[in-house]
Design a protein around this motif. Sequence first.
Motif, PDB file in Angstrom:
ATOM      1  N   GLU A   1       9.728   6.093   5.304  1.00 49.14           N
ATOM      2  CA  GLU A   1      10.511   5.928   6.702  1.00 49.14           C
ATOM      3  C   GLU A   1       9.557   5.927   7.802  1.00 49.14           C
ATOM      4  O   GLU A   1       9.612   5.377   8.890  1.00 49.14           O
ATOM      5  N   ARG A   2       8.439   7.034   7.623  1.00 54.76           N
ATOM      6  CA  ARG A   2       7.504   7.245   9.014  1.00 54.76           C
ATOM      7  C   ARG A   2       6.705   5.968   9.110  1.00 54.76           C
ATOM      8  O   ARG A   2       6.610   5.427  10.378  1.00 54.76           O
ATOM      9  N   ILE A   3       6.472   5.452   8.177  1.00 53.97           N
ATOM     10  CA  ILE A   3       5.320   4.324   8.026  1.00 53.97           C
ATOM     11  C   ILE A   3       6.264   3.031   8.570  1.00 53.97           C
ATOM     12  O   ILE A   3       5.785   2.264   9.482  1.00 53.97           O
ATOM     13  N   ASN A   4       7.250   3.031   8.033  1.00 55.08           N
ATOM     14  CA  ASN A   4       8.356   1.634   8.539  1.00 55.08           C
ATOM     15  C   ASN A   4       8.376   1.990   9.974  1.00 55.08           C
ATOM     16  O   ASN A   4       8.443   0.914  10.815  1.00 55.08           O
TER      17      ASN A   4
ATOM     18  N   LEU B   1       1.025  -1.401   0.089  1.00 58.82           N
ATOM     19  CA  LEU B   1      -0.040   0.027   0.115  1.00 58.82           C
ATOM     20  C   LEU B   1       0.881   1.111   0.131  1.00 58.82           C
ATOM     21  O   LEU B   1       0.569   2.212  -0.748  1.00 58.82           O
ATOM     22  N   VAL B   2       1.868   1.131   0.925  1.00 57.89           N
ATOM     23  CA  VAL B   2       2.848   2.242   0.873  1.00 57.89           C
ATOM     24  C   VAL B   2       3.444   2.622  -0.345  1.00 57.89           C
ATOM     25  O   VAL B   2       3.549   3.755  -0.847  1.00 57.89           O
ATOM     26  N   ASN B   3       3.737   1.460  -1.110  1.00 51.16           N
ATOM     27  CA  ASN B   3       4.529   1.648  -2.147  1.00 51.16           C
ATOM     28  C   ASN B   3       3.901   2.032  -3.455  1.00 51.16           C
ATOM     29  O   ASN B   3       4.162   2.415  -4.483  1.00 51.16           O
ATOM     30  N   SER B   4       2.285   1.869  -3.437  1.00 51.31           N
ATOM     31  CA  SER B   4       1.770   2.182  -4.419  1.00 51.31           C
ATOM     32  C   SER B   4       0.885   3.611  -4.331  1.00 51.31           C
ATOM     33  O   SER B   4       0.456   4.227  -4.998  1.00 51.31           O
ATOM     34  N   ILE B   5       1.314   4.317  -3.115  1.00 56.76           N
ATOM     35  CA  ILE B   5       1.030   5.705  -2.953  1.00 56.76           C
ATOM     36  C   ILE B   5       1.802   6.774  -3.812  1.00 56.76           C
ATOM     37  O   ILE B   5       3.227   6.828  -3.527  1.00 56.76           O
ATOM     38  N   PRO B   6       1.163   7.299  -4.615  1.00 59.45           N
ATOM     39  CA  PRO B   6       1.896   8.297  -5.714  1.00 59.45           C
ATOM     40  C   PRO B   6       2.322   9.846  -4.939  1.00 59.45           C
ATOM     41  O   PRO B   6       1.378  10.576  -4.419  1.00 59.45           O
TER      42      PRO B   6
END
Length: 94
Positions: free
Chosen positions: A76-79, A60-65
Motif C-alpha cells: 500500500e505504501r509503495i503503491n 519487485l514489490v510482489n517478490s519481497i518476502p
Amino acid sequence: MIHEELQRLEKLTSQVGKKLEQVEEQNLMLKHEVDFLRSSLKERDAALEDFKNQIKITKLVNSIPVENIESAELRERINNYIKEIDNIIAYLSE
C-alpha cells in the motif's frame, strides 16, 4: 505567331507558378503534421516507459518476502508512492 507562342508560354508559366505555390503550401502542412506526429510519438514512448517502470516496481514489490500483514502495508505504501510519482510526472509534463 511569335506573339501567340509568347502568350502561351506566359500562361504556362503562370500555371506552373500557381501549382508550385500549392505544392509548397501542401509541403509546409505536411511538415507540420510530421512534427506533431513525432511529438505525439515521443509522448507515447515516455508514457510506455513509465508503465514499464511501474510494472517492474510492482513485480519487485510482489517478490519481497515479508509477512502477510507487513506485505499488505508495504504494498500500500509503495503503491501510494507510485501514484504520487505519477502525479508529479504528469504535473511536470504539462
